[in-house]
Structure formats: structure tokens, C-alpha cells
Design a protein around this motif. Structure first.
Motif, PDB file in Angstrom:
ATOM      1  N   ILE A   1       8.359-140.586  -2.003  1.00 36.84           N
ATOM      2  CA  ILE A   1       9.785-140.880  -1.847  1.00 36.84           C
ATOM      3  C   ILE A   1      10.041-142.371  -2.031  1.00 36.84           C
ATOM      4  N   GLY A   2       9.168-143.201  -1.453  1.00 38.46           N
ATOM      5  CA  GLY A   2       9.325-144.646  -1.598  1.00 38.46           C
ATOM      6  C   GLY A   2       9.266-145.081  -3.048  1.00 38.46           C
ATOM      7  N   SER A   3       8.349-144.483  -3.812  1.00 38.07           N
ATOM      8  CA  SER A   3       8.221-144.796  -5.238  1.00 38.07           C
ATOM      9  C   SER A   3       9.473-144.382  -5.996  1.00 38.07           C
ATOM     10  N   ASP A   4       9.995-143.193  -5.685  1.00 38.17           N
ATOM     11  CA  ASP A   4      11.199-142.707  -6.376  1.00 38.17           C
ATOM     12  C   ASP A   4      12.433-143.544  -6.009  1.00 38.17           C
ATOM     13  N   ILE A   5      12.511-143.980  -4.757  1.00 36.79           N
ATOM     14  CA  ILE A   5      13.622-144.852  -4.362  1.00 36.79           C
ATOM     15  C   ILE A   5      13.532-146.174  -5.110  1.00 36.79           C
ATOM     16  N   SER A   6      12.312-146.685  -5.304  1.00 34.88           N
ATOM     17  CA  SER A   6      12.135-147.916  -6.084  1.00 34.88           C
ATOM     18  C   SER A   6      12.647-147.743  -7.502  1.00 34.88           C
ATOM     19  N   ASN A   7      12.344-146.587  -8.095  1.00 33.61           N
ATOM     20  CA  ASN A   7      12.834-146.305  -9.443  1.00 33.61           C
ATOM     21  C   ASN A   7      14.364-146.263  -9.472  1.00 33.61           C
ATOM     22  N   LEU A   8      14.935-145.606  -8.455  1.00 32.44           N
ATOM     23  CA  LEU A   8      16.390-145.502  -8.374  1.00 32.44           C
ATOM     24  C   LEU A   8      17.014-146.884  -8.198  1.00 32.44           C
ATOM     25  N   LEU A   9      16.406-147.702  -7.336  1.00 32.99           N
ATOM     26  CA  LEU A   9      16.911-149.048  -7.097  1.00 32.99           C
ATOM     27  C   LEU A   9      16.872-149.878  -8.370  1.00 32.99           C
ATOM     28  N   SER A  10      15.803-149.728  -9.130  1.00 30.84           N
ATOM     29  CA  SER A  10      15.685-150.454 -10.393  1.00 30.84           C
ATOM     30  C   SER A  10      16.814-150.075 -11.349  1.00 30.84           C
ATOM     31  N   LEU A  11      17.178-148.801 -11.362  1.00 30.58           N
ATOM     32  CA  LEU A  11      18.233-148.340 -12.263  1.00 30.58           C
ATOM     33  C   LEU A  11      19.603-148.913 -11.890  1.00 30.58           C
ATOM     34  N   THR A  12      19.805-149.157 -10.600  1.00 31.03           N
ATOM     35  CA  THR A  12      21.107-149.691 -10.182  1.00 31.03           C
ATOM     36  C   THR A  12      21.353-151.082 -10.743  1.00 31.03           C
ATOM     37  N   GLN A  13      20.287-151.748 -11.194  1.00 29.04           N
ATOM     38  CA  GLN A  13      20.445-153.105 -11.720  1.00 29.04           C
ATOM     39  C   GLN A  13      20.918-153.119 -13.167  1.00 29.04           C
ATOM     40  N   ASP A  14      21.070-151.936 -13.768  1.00 31.07           N
ATOM     41  CA  ASP A  14      21.436-151.861 -15.177  1.00 31.07           C
ATOM     42  C   ASP A  14      22.934-151.741 -15.416  1.00 31.07           C
ATOM     43  N   GLY A  15      23.740-152.020 -14.408  1.00 30.40           N
ATOM     44  CA  GLY A  15      25.179-152.098 -14.625  1.00 30.40           C
ATOM     45  C   GLY A  15      25.979-151.081 -13.842  1.00 30.40           C
ATOM     46  N   PRO A  16      27.273-151.348 -13.683  1.00 37.58           N
ATOM     47  CA  PRO A  16      28.130-150.470 -12.878  1.00 37.58           C
ATOM     48  C   PRO A  16      28.282-149.062 -13.446  1.00 37.58           C
ATOM     49  N   GLN A  17      28.234-148.927 -14.779  1.00 30.71           N
ATOM     50  CA  GLN A  17      28.386-147.595 -15.357  1.00 30.71           C
ATOM     51  C   GLN A  17      27.259-146.676 -14.903  1.00 30.71           C
ATOM     52  N   LEU A  18      26.038-147.203 -14.888  1.00 28.98           N
ATOM     53  CA  LEU A  18      24.911-146.401 -14.436  1.00 28.98           C
ATOM     54  C   LEU A  18      25.014-146.127 -12.931  1.00 28.98           C
ATOM     55  N   CYS A  19      25.528-147.091 -12.172  1.00 27.53           N
ATOM     56  CA  CYS A  19      25.732-146.875 -10.732  1.00 27.53           C
ATOM     57  C   CYS A  19      26.729-145.747 -10.489  1.00 27.53           C
TER      58      CYS A  19
END
Length: 532
Positions: free
Chosen positions: A208-226
Motif C-alpha cells: 500500500i505504501g508503494s502504491d500511495i507513493s506512485n499515486l503521490l508522484s502522479l499528483t505532481q503532473d498537473g491539476p488535470q491529472l489530479c
């Protein structure tokens, strides 16, 4: 949330939030990947988009990775490929406008091949949803139509024909761009759904921690992805983690992701639907929780209370828990073990004091002025202009209340405000320079408000506030050429002069006090640095 000093500022600029950064990839690596994409395009042109066979062991080499690859890599690769296509389509619009038909056609071929390559490889790596398959088929047909119609324009110089073709191509190109964007959004949503399902179905803290890290990384790619991440239920899944004691070690990590997602309204709406504010209040008020979890809960509060958000519907439920949250936040400011924790807690308080005066009254009752001014003496807690910005924001909002003046005077707050008027950046960083300007401006605003009280005004004059304010007005370099600092200093100077006119020399009175504020502003904003 990415650690301070820069990224946290997206919701700490008193206050807030924004945008996100490029994918963190080494430039040489990016160049090599883009080069690979281009060489594949050439192959696809020759083979008319037929798939290139690969060995069974080499299936993982597909541009869009197989199911065993990390979801973050799939998504970031998809984003890079989408960027390549979008760039080609943008070039087509420009070349079409200039009538460069040969270039228009060659760009149409490249875009067509890029789209086909992306669609085929993604379909090979994923079971594409049926709705998305319809878009893919339609998009491929439009790309082929675009290639065909641009080719017709190469064999004629008939201006009337070319003009009519330009309009038709522009219409098709717009349609292709819209369809492609929609298809990419659907593909991203599909990948994010897979990632969220992994978080919801696993009982392993490590997974779960690894998957949350992946999700957190994706949030840095812009508001549209958020927005897509929020829409697919990430906030719901993350708060489920935060409500289970067995995952207490993941609270900070999950809340960091929540704060990043809540930079968009869709994230805040999801938080409201799952009673996220109650969960935040529970974590903040539980002093047995790890400081990191409480700090990240404070970060979420700072994000959702940012004045930059246009929607305030979520604040209704927030007000119900506000007293508990404010109490917990000021306690966290007092006990913070480092500057980052203090920054998060004070940023949340600064935002809260903007939208409800009751928060200011609660803070006064909790001895907040003493706690904040004591923290300013501790470089371990208040170590940057960003932290000072939050402190002076809270003081500025508290100074609206008359009962704040005696306490500020008792805690030597006037001396602290004068020190803040001298805040200067320690580097050439634009964000740090902007933070220093905000500190100076708000210190001057606070001083002006407090100077209603004769004791405060007298103390400020005795501490040489007038010469410093005059210096800030007359010397653009002292205020970093900031107009907002100039206006605030003129206002503070006039408030002090109203109570103690003898504290201002005749020349300064003639130029800075007597004229209309706008005239004094124009005079000071046009002064050379050497003017004394």
C-alpha cells in the motif's frame, strides 16, 4: 507532499496552491526516450502501422508497460507519448496557418503514426474498456482522413481550392485534438483505477505504501491529472487507510497524497463526501499520534482552506470542527520539532483566520500570540521567510480585534514587527523574494492596524518605526521594488502620524503624509534609489 521549501508553497502562500511540476526525468534519458519514439515512427511509416514482432521474453519492452510494471511508469510513459502527439498537432495548426503544405502533410503522417503506435501498444498491454475502444477506432479513422486530405493539397496551387481545404483541415484537426485528449483522459483514468484498486484490495503495509507513493508522484503532473485521480475515488481510498489503526504508519503518507489531490475542487468535494474533515480533526487532536501524521493532517487543512479556492461549500462542515482543529493546530505550533511541522500548522491557521473571525477569537483565548512570538525566537521552528509569512499573516488577522493590542504589546510584538519589516531574502530565489515582500507588507499592515491603540503607536515611535517606514517608502531596493509593500508602509506611516504628528519631519510630512495616498504612492514609486 513534496517537502519544503518550494513545493509546499503551493498552499502556503497565505495563502495558496498550485501547480505542479514536470515529470522528474533526467534530460538525457528523456532525449533518448523521445529519440526512440521518433525512430519507431519511421518504422511504422514503412510498415503502415503493422505491429513489430517481439520475443516472448521481451514483452516488457513495450512503450506502455505490461501489467507487472509499476502503474506510475505506465502513466508517465502515457503522458510522455501524449505530449509528443500534442506537440505534432500543435505544429500542424501553426503550419496550416502559414500555408506550408508540405510540412503540414509530413506532420500529419508523423502524428498519425504516433497515435497508431500509442493505441496499438496500449491495447496490447491493457484490456481496453469498450467505450475507449470506440474512441480509438474513431480517432484512427480521423487521423487517416487527415493524412489523406493533406496529401491532396500537395498537388495543386489553386488558391480557392487550398483555402477551402484549409478550413476543412482545420475542422478535422480540431476534432482529432479533442478526440485524442478525451482518449488520453480515459486511458489515464483506466490506469488510475487499477492503481486505486490495488490500494483498496491489499492488506500489506509495504504494498500500500508503494502504491500511495506512485499515486503521490502522479499528483505532481498537473491539476488535470489530479482531477482524474479525485474522480476515480483516490480520496475515498486514502481516507479508508486513515481510519484503520493497523495502517497507522501510513497515515502521514496517505494524507500527503490527499493534500496534493485537494489542490483541485474535485478533490475537496470527495473529501467532504467521506467526512474527511472529521477524520482530520481526530488525527490532529490525538496527541498520541505521530507528529508526522498530525503535520500532514495540518497540510490537508491548509490546502482545503486556501483562499484561492473558489468554492466554499466544504467549509460548512469544517466550521463544526473548527474549534477542535484550531486548538490542535496552535498546540502543534508550540510543540513542533522542526521548521517544516511549524510551517504546516501555522499555514493552516493563517488560512483559517481569513474566513471566520471566530477563529481569531479562539486563538486569542488559547494564548496564540505568546506561542507564535516565542516560536519566532526559535530558529529551529521559524527558520525561513515562508514560516514568518504565516506568523505575520495570523498576527495581521488577529490585530483586527481590539483585545489583541495589549497582548502583542506585552509579548514585545511591536519589536518583532519592526524586525519583520527588515526581512530580506538570503538567496536569489524568486519565491523567497516574494515571501519576504509578503512579510514586509503584512508587518506594515499589522502595525497600521495596531496603531489605533495609543500605547502601541507610542511604542512603535520609540522603537524608531517611523524612520524604517520612511526608508521603505523612499528606497525601492529596501522593499524589492514592491508596490504592495509601499502602499502598506504609507498607510502605517499615516496612522502613526495621525496619533503623533511631531514624529514626522516637515519634508516627510509634506511628501508622504499631506498629499492624497495615490499621489504619495506615485512620488515614491518613481524615486531613484539614491533619493534620501
Amino acid at each position: 507532499m513534496v517537502r519544503l521549501k518550494d513545493k509546499k508553497e503551493k498552499h502556503l502562500d497565505s495563502n495558496s496552491i498550485g501547480p505542479f511540476e514536470d515529470i522528474p526525468v533526467d534530460s538525457v534519458q528523456r532525449w533518448m526516450e523521445d529519440l526512440r519514439h521518433m525512430t519507431e515512427v519511421e518504422c511504422m511509416c514503412v510498415l503502415q502501422a503493422k505491429a513489430i514482432g517481439v520475443e516472448e521474453d521481451a514483452q516488457g519492452e513495450l512503450i506502455v508497460a505490461t501489467r507487472d510494471h509499476v502503474a506510475r511508469d505506465n502513466l508517465q510513459t502515457l503522458l510522455r507519448r501524449a505530449l509528443v502527439v500534442s506537440t505534432e498537432l500543435g505544429k500542424m495548426f501553426q503550419r496550416l496557418e502559414k500555408g506550408r503544405w508540405q510540412r503540414v502533410h509530413s506532420t500529419a503522417i508523423r502524428a498519425n503514426c504516433h497515435v497508431r503506435s500509442l493505441v496499438h501498444e496500449y491495447s496490447a498491454a491493457r484490456n481496453t474498456p469498450s467505450e475507449m475502444q470506440k474512441y480509438e477506432k474513431s480517432l484512427l479513422e480521423k487521423c487517416m482522413e487527415l493524412t489523406t486530405i493533406t496529401e491532396k493539397c500537395l498537388h495543386t496551387e489553386d488558391e480557392f481550392f487550398l483555402k477551402s481545404m484549409r478550413e476543412a483541415i482545420n475542422e478535422i484537426l480540431t476534432d482529432v485534438s479533442d478526440s485524442f485528449s478525451h482518449m488520453i483522459d480515459m486511458a489515464l483514468a483506466n490506469e488510475i483505477q487499477i492503481l486505486i484498486r490495488k490500494i483498496e484490495s491489499s492488506d500489506s503495509v509495504y504494498t500500500i505504501g508503494s502504491d500511495i507513493s506512485n499515486l503521490l508522484s502522479l499528483t505532481q503532473d498537473g491539476p488535470q491529472l489530479c482531477r482524474i485521480i479525485a474522480k476515480e475515488g483516490a480520496v475515498v481510498a486514502l481516507f479508508k487507510i486513515c481510519r484503520q489503526d493497523c495502517f497507522s504508519d501510513l497515515y502521514a503518507h496517505a494524507l500527503r497524497a490527499v493534500a496534493s489531490i485537494c489542490c483541485v475542487e474535485e478533490g475537496i468535494n470527495q473529501l467532504e463526501k467521506v467526512d474527511g474533515i472529521l477524520c482530520l480533526a481526530d488525527i490532529l487532536t490525538d496527541e498520541n499520534r505521530a507528529e508526522s501524521a498530525r503535520a500532514e493532517a495540518a497540510a490537508v487543512v491548509a490546502q482545503i482552506t486556501s483562499p484561492h479556492h473558489t468554492s466554499t461549500q466544504h467549509l460548512g462542515s469544517f466550521l463544526e470542527s473548527m474549534e477542535d482543529i484550531v486548538t490542535a493546530l496552535i498546540k502543534l505550533c508550540g510543540s513542533a520539532s522542526c521548521g517544516e511541522v511549524f510551517l504546516l500548522a501555522s499555514a493552516a491557521l493563517a488560512n483559517i483566520t481569513f474566513f471566520d473571525s471566530m477563529a481569531c477569537e479562539i486563538l486569542l483565548q488559547l494564548n496564540a500570540i505568546h506561542i507564535l512570538l516565542q516560536a519566532c525566537k526559535d530558529r529551529q521552528r521559524v527558520d525561513t521567510p515562508y514560516s514568518k509569512d504565516q506568523v505575520v499573516t495570523i498576527l495581521a488577522n488577529l490585530s483586527v480585534l481590539e483585545q489583541s493590542a495589549p497582548e502583542i504589546l506585552q509579548e514585545k510584538g511591536v519589536e518583532r514587527l519592526l524586525q519583520l519589516l527588515g526581512e530580506k531574502p538570503s538567496s536569489s530565489s524568486p519565491s523567497e523574494g516574494a515571501a519576504c515582500e509578503r512579510v514586509q507588507q503584512k508587518a506594515a499592515v499589522t502595525l497600521a492596524r495596531l496603531s489605533r491603540d495609543p500605547d502601541i503607536a507610542q511604542t512603535a515611535i520609540q522603537l524608531q518605526a517611523v524612520p524604517r517606514l520612511i526608508e521603505l517608502c523612499r528606497s525601492p531596493a529596501e522593499r524589492n521594488n514592491s508596490d504592495s509593500v509601499l502602499v502598506a508602509c504609507l498607510a502605517a506611516l499615516r496612522r502613526l502620524a495621525a496619533g503623533c504628528p511631531d514624529s514626522i519631519e516637515a519634508t516627510d510630512h509634506q511628501q508622504l503624509i499631506k498629499p492624497r495616498l495615490v499621489d504619495s504612492f506615485l512620488l515614491c514609486s518613481n524615486m531613484e534609489e539614491s533619493f534620501v
